[in-house]
Design a protein around this motif. Sequence first.
Motif, PDB file in Angstrom:
ATOM      1  N   PRO A 112     -10.034   3.283  -3.738  1.00 39.73           N
ATOM      2  CA  PRO A 112      -9.423   3.369  -2.408  1.00 39.73           C
ATOM      3  C   PRO A 112      -8.724   4.718  -2.213  1.00 39.73           C
ATOM      4  O   PRO A 112      -8.320   5.373  -3.172  1.00 39.73           O
ATOM      5  CB  PRO A 112      -8.405   2.230  -2.409  1.00 39.73           C
TER       6      PRO A 112
ATOM      7  N   PRO B  45      -5.055  -2.549  -4.997  1.00 42.02           N
ATOM      8  CA  PRO B  45      -5.241  -1.414  -4.088  1.00 42.02           C
ATOM      9  C   PRO B  45      -5.794  -1.803  -2.718  1.00 42.02           C
ATOM     10  O   PRO B  45      -5.643  -1.078  -1.757  1.00 42.02           O
ATOM     11  CB  PRO B  45      -6.239  -0.521  -4.825  1.00 42.02           C
ATOM     12  N   PHE B  46      -6.405  -2.964  -2.615  1.00 43.72           N
ATOM     13  CA  PHE B  46      -6.974  -3.420  -1.348  1.00 43.72           C
ATOM     14  C   PHE B  46      -6.130  -4.529  -0.721  1.00 43.72           C
ATOM     15  O   PHE B  46      -6.654  -5.390  -0.031  1.00 43.72           O
ATOM     16  CB  PHE B  46      -8.406  -3.908  -1.577  1.00 43.72           C
TER      17      PHE B  46
ATOM     18  N   ALA C 267       0.106  -1.582  -3.736  1.00 38.09           N
ATOM     19  CA  ALA C 267      -1.126  -0.907  -4.149  1.00 38.09           C
ATOM     20  C   ALA C 267      -1.291  -0.919  -5.665  1.00 38.09           C
ATOM     21  O   ALA C 267      -2.422  -0.923  -6.160  1.00 38.09           O
ATOM     22  CB  ALA C 267      -1.141   0.518  -3.638  1.00 38.09           C
TER      23      ALA C 267
ATOM     24  N   LEU D  17      -5.658   6.716  -1.472  1.00 39.15           N
ATOM     25  CA  LEU D  17      -4.214   6.515  -1.518  1.00 39.15           C
ATOM     26  C   LEU D  17      -3.511   7.822  -1.147  1.00 39.15           C
ATOM     27  O   LEU D  17      -4.001   8.908  -1.426  1.00 39.15           O
ATOM     28  CB  LEU D  17      -3.780   6.072  -2.908  1.00 39.15           C
TER      29      LEU D  17
ATOM     30  N   PRO E 150      -1.654   2.953   0.257  1.00 32.35           N
ATOM     31  CA  PRO E 150      -2.858   3.083   1.079  1.00 32.35           C
ATOM     32  C   PRO E 150      -2.629   4.076   2.223  1.00 32.35           C
ATOM     33  O   PRO E 150      -1.555   4.118   2.819  1.00 32.35           O
ATOM     34  CB  PRO E 150      -3.086   1.668   1.621  1.00 32.35           C
TER      35      PRO E 150
END
Length: 92
Positions: free
Chosen positions: A24, A74-75, A70, A26, A31
Amino acid sequence: MALGYDDDAVPGFHVPVHRSLTDPILLGGAPRAVAIANGTLAAAIALGLRLWLIGVVFWIVGHGLAVWGAKRDPFFIEVGRRHLRYPAWLRA
């Protein structure tokens, strides 16, 4: 082992994928969308309302919570959106 293929892999069906395509995005550990929204809200409080201390505290707390979330997943934003989309009577 020819050309770096595993013994079980079928030749021609092995595609190396760079890690940057799956991780992802960041920003400072949070995020990207959450970090931008948090910074914009904190700047609006600090600059627009002239509440400097409250804006800085809002940014630190919001960014800290986003980084904590996160680190755990992370999602977590996408998971939360998906969770809110399903009705409560659908139990899994």
